[in-house]
Design a protein around this motif. Structure first.
Motif, mmCIF file in Angstrom:
data_model
loop_
_atom_site.group_PDB
_atom_site.id
_atom_site.type_symbol
_atom_site.label_atom_id
_atom_site.label_comp_id
_atom_site.label_asym_id
_atom_site.label_seq_id
_atom_site.Cartn_x
_atom_site.Cartn_y
_atom_site.Cartn_z
ATOM 1 N N LEU A 28 0.899 -1.052 -0.029
ATOM 2 C CA LEU A 28 -0.024 -0.225 0.118
ATOM 3 C C LEU A 28 0.847 1.128 0.238
ATOM 4 O O LEU A 28 1.951 1.176 0.539
ATOM 5 C CB LEU A 28 -0.816 0.077 1.026
ATOM 6 N N LYS A 29 0.189 2.216 -0.611
ATOM 7 C CA LYS A 29 1.177 3.820 -0.484
ATOM 8 C C LYS A 29 0.950 4.172 0.893
ATOM 9 O O LYS A 29 -0.142 3.820 1.393
ATOM 10 C CB LYS A 29 0.657 4.787 -1.571
ATOM 11 N N PRO A 30 1.529 4.937 1.354
ATOM 12 C CA PRO A 30 1.410 5.546 2.859
ATOM 13 C C PRO A 30 0.174 6.410 3.072
ATOM 14 O O PRO A 30 -0.630 6.261 3.875
ATOM 15 C CB PRO A 30 2.564 6.539 2.880
ATOM 16 N N SER A 31 -0.510 6.604 1.743
ATOM 17 C CA SER A 31 -1.669 7.369 1.708
ATOM 18 C C SER A 31 -2.722 6.715 1.553
ATOM 19 O O SER A 31 -3.944 7.067 1.749
ATOM 20 C CB SER A 31 -1.533 8.642 0.658
ATOM 21 N N GLN A 32 -2.742 5.432 1.287
ATOM 22 C CA GLN A 32 -3.937 4.257 1.466
ATOM 23 C C GLN A 32 -4.272 3.928 2.539
ATOM 24 O O GLN A 32 -3.462 3.846 3.542
ATOM 25 C CB GLN A 32 -3.378 3.149 0.172
ATOM 26 N N ARG A 33 -5.579 3.493 2.629
ATOM 27 C CA ARG A 33 -6.261 3.155 4.009
ATOM 28 C C ARG A 33 -5.851 1.850 4.203
ATOM 29 O O ARG A 33 -6.168 0.585 3.266
ATOM 30 C CB ARG A 33 -7.416 3.497 4.107
ATOM 31 N N CYS A 34 -5.391 1.436 5.325
ATOM 32 C CA CYS A 34 -5.524 0.083 5.857
ATOM 33 C C CYS A 34 -6.881 -0.427 6.120
ATOM 34 O O CYS A 34 -7.930 0.329 6.394
ATOM 35 C CB CYS A 34 -4.702 -0.188 7.097
ATOM 36 N N ARG A 35 -7.108 -1.785 6.042
ATOM 37 C CA ARG A 35 -8.423 -2.443 6.038
ATOM 38 C C ARG A 35 -9.001 -2.446 7.504
ATOM 39 O O ARG A 35 -8.408 -2.862 8.233
ATOM 40 C CB ARG A 35 -8.270 -3.825 5.692
ATOM 41 N N GLY A 36 -10.106 -1.731 7.530
ATOM 42 C CA GLY A 36 -11.007 -1.932 8.941
ATOM 43 C C GLY A 36 -10.176 -1.694 10.040
ATOM 44 O O GLY A 36 -9.650 -0.788 10.334
#
Length: 123
Positions: free
Chosen positions: A24-32
């Protein structure tokens, strides 16, 4: 992935190339409610995190330990930030140094702590 590591030696990149993890890119959200292993966390991984890992997984911050003080951890989104307890690195770069784990060491430690010894052995 903050893009600071040597792609040939980086254990996070190796896991990604093998299809075991997704970058994931740092700006992408981790899942739940995923457990996010990051040195900026204030709470440690514990066995109670097992359910969150089963449902949403583990995210690990992949950055160079030489530049960790410069990292903008505030841009990480989602998940539950967690620290690992006192562990000594067994990797060739930081061998014998406390806390300076590779991605694979951090993920394995997290899995072991929450009760997944068989999955730890796979890594």
């Amino acid at each position: 992935d903050f893009g600071q590591c040597d792609a040939k030696r980086c254990t996070g990149k190796k896991l990604s190339r093998a299809g075991w993890i997704r970058e994931l890119k740092p700006s992408q959200r981790c899942r739940g409610r995923a457990i996010v292993l990051t040195p900026s966390a204030t709470q440690s991984v514990c066995p109670m995190d097992r359910e969150a890992i089963i449902s949403d997984g583990i995210c690990v911050v992949d950055c160079s330990w030489n530049r960790v003080d410069e990292m903008p951890f505030h841009i990480l989104k989602g998940g539950q930030p967690r620290l690992l307890p006192f562990l000594v690195a067994a990797n060739p770069v930081n061998y014998g140094r406390p806390f300076k784990l590779t991605c694979v060491e951090a993920i394995a430690a997290c899995l072991w702590i929450v009760g997944f010894p068989a999955e730890t052995q796979l890594l």
